[in-house]
Design an enzyme around this catalytic site. Structure first.
Site, PDB file in Angstrom:
ATOM      1  N   HIS A 145       0.833  -1.209   0.000  1.00  6.52           N
ATOM      2  CA  HIS A 145       0.000   0.000   0.000  1.00  6.52           C
ATOM      3  C   HIS A 145       0.865   1.255   0.000  1.00  6.52           C
ATOM      4  O   HIS A 145       2.050   1.208   0.325  1.00  6.52           O
ATOM      5  CB  HIS A 145      -0.914   0.026   1.233  1.00  6.52           C
ATOM      6  CG  HIS A 145      -2.097  -0.892   1.109  1.00  6.52           C
ATOM      7  ND1 HIS A 145      -2.023  -2.236   1.367  1.00  6.52           N
ATOM      8  CD2 HIS A 145      -3.387  -0.647   0.738  1.00  6.52           C
ATOM      9  CE1 HIS A 145      -3.217  -2.787   1.163  1.00  6.52           C
ATOM     10  NE2 HIS A 145      -4.053  -1.848   0.775  1.00  6.52           N
TER      11      HIS A 145
ATOM     12  N   LYS B 137      -0.807   4.971   4.717  1.00  5.24           N
ATOM     13  CA  LYS B 137      -1.718   4.032   5.383  1.00  5.24           C
ATOM     14  C   LYS B 137      -1.346   3.886   6.855  1.00  5.24           C
ATOM     15  O   LYS B 137      -0.177   3.722   7.194  1.00  5.24           O
ATOM     16  CB  LYS B 137      -1.674   2.669   4.675  1.00  5.24           C
ATOM     17  CG  LYS B 137      -2.703   1.705   5.207  1.00  5.24           C
ATOM     18  CD  LYS B 137      -2.922   0.539   4.261  1.00  5.24           C
ATOM     19  CE  LYS B 137      -3.899  -0.475   4.837  1.00  5.24           C
ATOM     20  NZ  LYS B 137      -5.206   0.092   5.160  1.00  5.24           N
TER      21      LYS B 137
HETATM   22  N1  LIG Z   1     -12.410  -0.635   2.049  1.00 11.14           N
HETATM   23  C1  LIG Z   1     -11.740  -0.199   1.000  1.00 11.14           C
HETATM   24  O1  LIG Z   1     -11.893  -0.708  -0.128  1.00 11.14           O
HETATM   25  C2  LIG Z   1     -10.805   0.941   1.173  1.00 11.14           C
HETATM   26  C3  LIG Z   1     -10.164   1.510   0.080  1.00 11.14           C
HETATM   27  C4  LIG Z   1      -9.318   2.592   0.293  1.00 11.14           C
HETATM   28  C5  LIG Z   1      -9.145   3.056   1.579  1.00 11.14           C
HETATM   29  N2  LIG Z   1      -9.762   2.459   2.614  1.00 11.14           N
HETATM   30  C6  LIG Z   1      -9.698   2.970   3.962  1.00 11.14           C
HETATM   31  O2  LIG Z   1     -10.499   4.142   3.999  1.00 11.14           O
HETATM   32  C7  LIG Z   1      -9.929   5.082   4.911  1.00 11.14           C
HETATM   33  C8  LIG Z   1      -9.680   6.395   4.196  1.00 11.14           C
HETATM   34  O3  LIG Z   1      -8.707   6.214   3.197  1.00 11.14           O
HETATM   35  P1  LIG Z   1      -8.123   7.426   2.330  1.00 11.14           P
HETATM   36  O4  LIG Z   1      -7.095   6.859   1.438  1.00 11.14           O
HETATM   37  O5  LIG Z   1      -9.243   8.198   1.768  1.00 11.14           O
HETATM   38  O6  LIG Z   1      -7.411   8.269   3.487  1.00 11.14           O
HETATM   39  P2  LIG Z   1      -7.231   9.850   3.565  1.00 11.14           P
HETATM   40  O7  LIG Z   1      -6.189  10.095   4.618  1.00 11.14           O
HETATM   41  O8  LIG Z   1      -7.013  10.423   2.217  1.00 11.14           O
HETATM   42  O9  LIG Z   1      -8.641  10.366   4.097  1.00 11.14           O
HETATM   43  C9  LIG Z   1      -9.095  10.246   5.413  1.00 11.14           C
HETATM   44  C10 LIG Z   1      -9.943  11.469   5.700  1.00 11.14           C
HETATM   45  O10 LIG Z   1     -10.572  11.306   6.976  1.00 11.14           O
HETATM   46  C11 LIG Z   1     -10.644  12.576   7.557  1.00 11.14           C
HETATM   47  N3  LIG Z   1     -10.862  12.483   8.988  1.00 11.14           N
HETATM   48  C12 LIG Z   1      -9.963  12.187   9.962  1.00 11.14           C
HETATM   49  N4  LIG Z   1     -10.562  12.259  11.159  1.00 11.14           N
HETATM   50  C13 LIG Z   1     -11.850  12.592  10.936  1.00 11.14           C
HETATM   51  C14 LIG Z   1     -12.956  12.835  11.776  1.00 11.14           C
HETATM   52  N5  LIG Z   1     -12.845  12.786  13.113  1.00 11.14           N
HETATM   53  N6  LIG Z   1     -14.151  13.156  11.210  1.00 11.14           N
HETATM   54  C15 LIG Z   1     -14.274  13.248   9.884  1.00 11.14           C
HETATM   55  N7  LIG Z   1     -13.244  13.051   9.015  1.00 11.14           N
HETATM   56  C16 LIG Z   1     -12.049  12.731   9.556  1.00 11.14           C
HETATM   57  C17 LIG Z   1      -9.326  13.247   7.194  1.00 11.14           C
HETATM   58  O11 LIG Z   1      -9.449  14.656   7.288  1.00 11.14           O
HETATM   59  C18 LIG Z   1      -9.133  12.777   5.764  1.00 11.14           C
HETATM   60  O12 LIG Z   1      -9.675  13.727   4.856  1.00 11.14           O
HETATM   61  C19 LIG Z   1      -8.677   4.409   5.456  1.00 11.14           C
HETATM   62  O13 LIG Z   1      -8.992   3.784   6.680  1.00 11.14           O
HETATM   63  C20 LIG Z   1      -8.333   3.369   4.447  1.00 11.14           C
HETATM   64  O14 LIG Z   1      -7.641   2.285   4.992  1.00 11.14           O
HETATM   65  C21 LIG Z   1     -10.586   1.427   2.426  1.00 11.14           C
HETATM   66  O1  LIG Z   2      -5.672   2.794   1.153  1.00 14.00           O
HETATM   67  C1  LIG Z   2      -5.950   1.973   2.046  1.00 14.00           C
HETATM   68  O2  LIG Z   2      -5.717   2.187   3.247  1.00 14.00           O
HETATM   69  C2  LIG Z   2      -6.624   0.715   1.685  1.00 14.00           C
HETATM   70  N1  LIG Z   2      -6.941  -0.105   2.612  1.00 14.00           N
HETATM   71  C3  LIG Z   2      -7.630  -1.326   2.408  1.00 14.00           C
HETATM   72  C4  LIG Z   2      -7.048  -2.371   3.325  1.00 14.00           C
HETATM   73  O3  LIG Z   2      -6.578  -2.068   4.442  1.00 14.00           O
HETATM   74  O4  LIG Z   2      -7.104  -3.540   2.962  1.00 14.00           O
HETATM   75  C5  LIG Z   2      -7.657  -1.803   0.999  1.00 14.00           C
HETATM   76  C6  LIG Z   2      -7.829  -0.713   0.022  1.00 14.00           C
HETATM   77  C7  LIG Z   2      -6.916   0.473   0.253  1.00 14.00           C
END
Ligand SMILES: NC(=O)c1ccc[n+]([C@@H]2O[C@H](COP(=O)([O-])OP(=O)(O)OC[C@H]3O[C@@H](n4cnc5c(N)ncnc54)[C@H](O)[C@@H]3O)[C@@H](O)[C@H]2O)c1
Ligand SMILES: O=C(O)C1=N[C@H](C(=O)O)CCC1
Length: 267
Positions: free
Chosen positions: A156, A160
């Site tokens: 990643h 992260k």
């Molecule tokens: N499930 C999936 O397929 C998937 C895919 C990508 C990312 N993710 C997860 O999604 C989350 C976000 O990823 P990202 O790449 O967008 O990260 P990012 O750091 O770009 O965005 C996170 C956002 O959350 C905000 N934030 C932090 N604390 C907050 C609060 N108290 N209230 C409201 N907003 C708040 C931050 O200001 C930031 O804008 C991570 O946990 C990541 O692991 C999951």
């Molecule tokens: O960007 C991240 O953080 C992501 N998290 C997921 C994970 O923890 O598996 C997968 C997608 C991107």
């Protein structure tokens, strides 16, 4: 005409949140009621997303948002700490959470499962919204029946916060269900540098790579006599997750329990 689903988005300025805002805006049967963002509380979504056509207010906390708005689904794309807090808070207040944020422990998942069932509410926790990643995990579970020596390498971007990734944890869980336990590697192997062999999970090894330039990738290596099988998935951008976010918002409205992983709602 489909019934409109009223959505609140937490983390609207993040990499995933920005994509999710666009998804909600372009989906006719989704309505963005408001957003939760600690920085723009009291303002509107237009302040950080000037092209936005709607009227959505921004709240500093989910508590404030719940007090002031009526909505069906909370989509959380924040941080592991906040995502957990939002999942519990939503279920306690009659709101259906769709949580993309990763970093949940098994105990937390079990607690949330009980809470969702007690309240008869749908809740989706999706370690990975990309259809290709779900297939990669399913194929890995299939292969694990035949290959018991497995190493998972998840890769990643370096922003992260959690390791191993939610996808790697989910992969281990799915493999565990299909694979006869085996502690792999040499029984007498020694790490002369701590961590060299990665994390040990159910006898398998899990390695986390964090580098700028990466988005979300995972390969699962299966070793056998004279052969190596590699199952790999790559997300090249965050748009890859959005069809999964859309399906989750739709499906969570039909559920009355917690679903962990989109493979459980895929045909
Ligand atoms: N499930 C999936 O397929 C998937 C895919 C990508 C990312 N993710 C997860 O999604 C989350 C976000 O990823 P990202 O790449 O967008 O990260 P990012 O750091 O770009 O965005 C996170 C956002 O959350 C905000 N934030 C932090 N604390 C907050 C609060 N108290 N209230 C409201 N907003 C708040 C931050 O200001 C930031 O804008 C991570 O946990 C990541 O692991 C999951
Ligand atoms: O960007 C991240 O953080 C992501 N998290 C997921 C994970 O923890 O598996 C997968 C997608 C991107």
């Amino acid at each position: 005409m489909e019934k409109v689903i009223r959505v609140v988005l937490a983390g609207p300025r993040g990499k995933m949140g920005t994509e999710a805002l666009q998804l909600i805006e372009r989906t006719e049967h989704f309505e963005l009621v408001s957003a939760v963002d600690y920085k723009y509380g009291g303002g509107t979504v237009q302040q950080f997303y000037p092209g936005y056509q709607g009227e959505a207010a921004v709240y500093e906390t989910l508590e404030e948002c719940i007090e002031n708005e009526k909505f069906d689904v909370l989509v959380d794309l924040t941080t592991p700490e906040i995502g957990k807090k939002h999942a519990f808070l939503s279920l306690k207040n009659g709101i259906r959470p769709v949580i993309g944020t990763t970093g949940f422990t098994n105990d937390e998942l079990a607690e949330l499962k009980e809470l969702a069932s007690q309240n008869g509410l749908g809740c989706i926790i999706a370690p990975n919204f990309a259809i290709g990643a779900i297939l990669m995990m399913k194929f890995s579970a299939m292969a694990a029946k035949y290959f018991k020596d497995i190493e998972i390498i998840e890769l990643h971007h370096d922003q992260k916060l959690d390791a191993p990734s939610g996808t790697a944890l989910k992969t281990v869980q799915m493999i565990e269900e299909a694979r006869e336990y085996k502690r792999q590697g040499h029984p007498s192997e020694v790490e002369t540098e701590k961590g060299a062999r990665g994390a040990e999970m159910n006898g398998m090894r899990v390695h986390s790579v964090r580098l700028p330039g990466l988005v979300a990738h995972q390969q699962v290596l299966f070793g056998g006599d004279g052969q190596l099988l590699t199952v790999r998935h790559d997300s090249m951008n965050r748009a890859s997750f959005m069809s999964g976010v859309k399906v989750s918002i739709e499906e969570v409205m039909k559920l009355s329990e917690l679903i962990y992983g989109l493979e459980n709602i895929m045909d």
